[in-house]
Design an enzyme around this catalytic site. Structure first.
Site, short mmCIF file in Angstrom:
data_model
loop_
_atom_site.label_atom_id
_atom_site.label_comp_id
_atom_site.label_asym_id
_atom_site.label_seq_id
_atom_site.Cartn_x
_atom_site.Cartn_y
_atom_site.Cartn_z
N SER A 121 -9.63 1.93 3.23
CA SER A 121 -8.73 2.64 2.36
C SER A 121 -7.77 1.75 1.57
CB SER A 121 -7.92 3.64 3.18
OG SER A 121 -7.08 2.96 4.08
N LYS B 119 0.86 -1.18 0.00
CA LYS B 119 0.00 0.00 0.00
C LYS B 119 0.90 1.23 0.00
CE LYS B 119 -3.87 1.87 2.77
NZ LYS B 119 -4.71 1.61 3.95
N SER C 240 -9.80 -0.52 7.39
CA SER C 240 -9.23 -0.32 6.06
C SER C 240 -8.56 -1.53 5.42
CB SER C 240 -8.22 0.83 6.10
OG SER C 240 -8.88 2.06 6.08
#
Lengths: 513, 96
Positions: free
Chosen positions: A154, A79, A178
């Site tokens: 997210s 990420k 997330s």
């Protein structure tokens, strides 16, 4: 079967036996990235040449009979808020669009020494603030199961690249859900470890007392494999837990006998999508058939979770994001335009003889901060900075932040009491399946309420996992949420493994992949 | 609404954000909505409750008192938008 359909565990054993090479594995996933990333938009950056070079090195080492790491030759996605030395780390923000970290995050060091192939950086909501990846300033990510829908967030890119078979392993972060919510929306398995289990050193901070890095994959077995590499004490993160890390891959296959599962009644109340409810109930039946005892439990303070979270997370965010000042790194507004504006405004006020307005007008430095931050941050980040600044401002600290931290203890006490009665808590990950892009974008509160079932684990600091447990009639995945006491990741993984031995939801594949 | 435009403008200055007039309107409405929602917490009596911030409560984590390498000046300045190779440069604070 194509290489990209194998799990990381299968790839690992095929690689060890010499049936396949790391270059073949990397090449196969690379081809899938090339074929699908334009449609799915999971990656913000990919690194083909470096990945292939690393793969060649590993093949060479293996050919020489040298020892290799546990993830040797296996592509992993990161990420894009996890720092990679010499490679851009953007947080999907204009503010950090050209930021090149001078050091690696601890998890990146660990992945490198495990010989993982770091193949790219995945998209996210800007600074991980959001539940749909729509607040990314740098790209659009779509749900591989339905390109009209969001992948969740997210860690939306991190989940989407797994579902689309672009990588076998992916590293996400979870502050309020997330990892687990996008895992549920994309039909993959994602674990949020206990707070402190994985070092946050080199993770660009959003809400420091809630943020946790965790593994995402297509099976519980692969999640265990990746967690084993990520977890462990790190002196560079003072909140890191100084406790031994179990060999998750070794204990995984031991079934949990006499398992007691708690089901919070409130998690099946009104507002839960009926198809999600049915899939989760079916998941519960699987455990019952395996001999688990199911008990109804209460988490009386659960209904305060979102409110506590939306005080604590924005407060910590407003403090953490104060560092983006246009001075040390990242974006800065155009200085010539800024000074011209300041001179113009000063002259106008002087001519008008408005001395009080002149005194109150921002000096060029403050003006630089304000313009830089107005131009560098997107609307959701600004909203949270404003909310947090308000909650922490003079006179409000006790009423908001301190109050929320106290409620946090009440939430934790609910869990502690529940875990005296049961081994795991089971429920839905989200109130509904993936929603359409744009559907919640104009209503921040409705977006926040999506975190209803997931924020509790972050507030209490306990580990939790999302496991695929079915599909809606429109073909969207549904996730089963399991929560366990602190440091009991192995219990979650064993329970998820048991489940995946008798179900095949986690092996389903979207048609585009 | 629990927040006024003036509140929002004051917070924007504290947060070092500049908001366009239309953003002030939107922000006033949205922040009020969220602040109203989090008032839910005031239902609970927390007088005798200690705040919680960590799953495994740790206190006083000390590092060994040893000097370690830090970033070189060049590395520390490498991402800065404006430097003279020795210092970070900022616009004049007192005006020119």
């Amino acid at each position: 079967m194509s290489l990209i359909d194998l799990t990381a565990t299968e790839l690992q054993s095929q690689l060890a036996l010499g049936h396949i090479t790391a270059v073949e594995v990397t090449g196969a996933f690379w081809a899938q990235i090339e074929r699908l990333n334009e449609q799915v938009g999971a990656f913000l950056a990919t690194r083909r040449d470096m990945a292939l070079e690393a793969a060649e090195r590993i093949d060479l080492q293996r050919a020489k009979g040298a020892a290799v790491g546990p993830l040797a030759g296996i592509p992993v996605a990161l990420k894009d808020l996890i720092c990679t030395q010499g490679e851009r780390t953007t947080c999907a923000s204009r503010m950090l669009a050209s930021f090149v970290p001078p050091y690696d995050a601890t998890v990146v060091e660990r992945l490198r020494s495990a010989d993982a192939i770091l193949i790219g950086k995945t998209n996210l909501d800007e600074f991980a603030m959001g539940g749909s990846t729509e607040s990314s300033a740098l790209g659009v990510t779509r749900n591989p199961w339905d390109l009209e829908c969001v992948p969740g967030g997210s860690s939306g890119g991190a989940a989407a690249c797994l579902a689309a078979r672009m990588v076998p392993l992916s590293v996400g972060t979870d502050t309020g859900g997330s990892i687990r919510q996008p895992a549920a929306f994309c039909g993959v398995t994602g674990l949020k470890p206990t707070y402190g289990r994985v070092s946050r050193y080199g993770l660009i901070a959003f809400a420091s007392s809630l943020d946790q890095i965790g593994p995402m994959a297509r099976s519980a077995e692969d999640v265990a494999l990746l967690l084993e590499v990520l977890a462990g004490h790190d002196a560079r993160d003072s909140t890191s837990a100084a406790v031994p890390v179990p060999r998750y891959t070794e204990c995984l296959r031991q079934p949990l006998s006499g398992l007691r599962i708690g089901v919070p009644r409130a998690h099946f109340a009104d507002g839960l999508d009926p198809e999600v409810a049915a899939a989760v109930q079916e998941g519960l039946r699987v455990y019952r058939d395996q001999g688990a005892e199911i008990r109804e439990i209460e988490l009386p303070h659960g209904r305060y979770g979102i409110a506590a979270y939306y005080v604590i997370a924005p407060s910590e965010a407003s403090s953490n994001l104060a560092r983006y000042d246009g001075v040390h790194y990242g974006y800065r507004t155009d200085e010539a335009a800024l000074l011209a504006e300041w001179r113009e405004e000063s002259r106008r006020l002087m001519d008008a003889g408005d001395t009080s307005a002149l005194q109150q007008s921002d000096n060029p430095l403050v003006r630089m901060y304000r313009r830089t931050r107005a131009e560098g941050f997107g609307p959701e980040v600004k909203r949270r900075i404003m909310l947090g600044t308000y909650a922490l401002s003079a006179g409000y600290y006790d009423a908001y932040y301190l109050k929320a931290q106290k409620v946090r203890r009440l939430i934790r006490q609910d869990y502690d009491r529940a875990f005296e009665q049961v081994d795991l808590i089971l429920g839905p990950v989200t109130p509904g399946p993936a929603f359409r892009a744009g559907e919640k974008a104009s209503d921040p509160l409705s977006m926040y309420l999506v975190d209803l079932f997931t924020v509790g684990a972050n507030l209490a600091g306990i580990p939790a996992i999302s496991v695929p447990c079915g599909f809606t009639s429109r073909g969207l995945p549904v996730g089963l949420h399991l929560q366990a006491p602190p440091l009991e990741e192995s219990r979650l993984l064993r329970a998820a493994y048991m489940y995946q031995q008798t179900t095949d939801w986690h092996t389903r594949k979207p048609s585009l992949a | 609404m629990s927040l006024t435009r003036q509140d929002v403008e004051k917070v924007a200055l504290l947060a070092r954000l500049r908001l366009a007039p239309s953003e002030v309107d939107t922000m006033t409405r949205q922040l009020s909505q969220i602040v109203d929602y989090v008032q839910l917490l005031s239902e609970l009596n927390t007088d005798d409750v200690q705040p919680l911030a960590h799953a495994i409560e740790v206190t006083n984590v000390f590092a060994a008192d040893q000097p370690l390498d830090s970033l070189s000046r060049e590395e520390a300045l490498s991402n800065a938008p404006h430097t003279d190779d020795e210092y970070y440069l900022v616009p004049p604070v007192l005006g020119s």
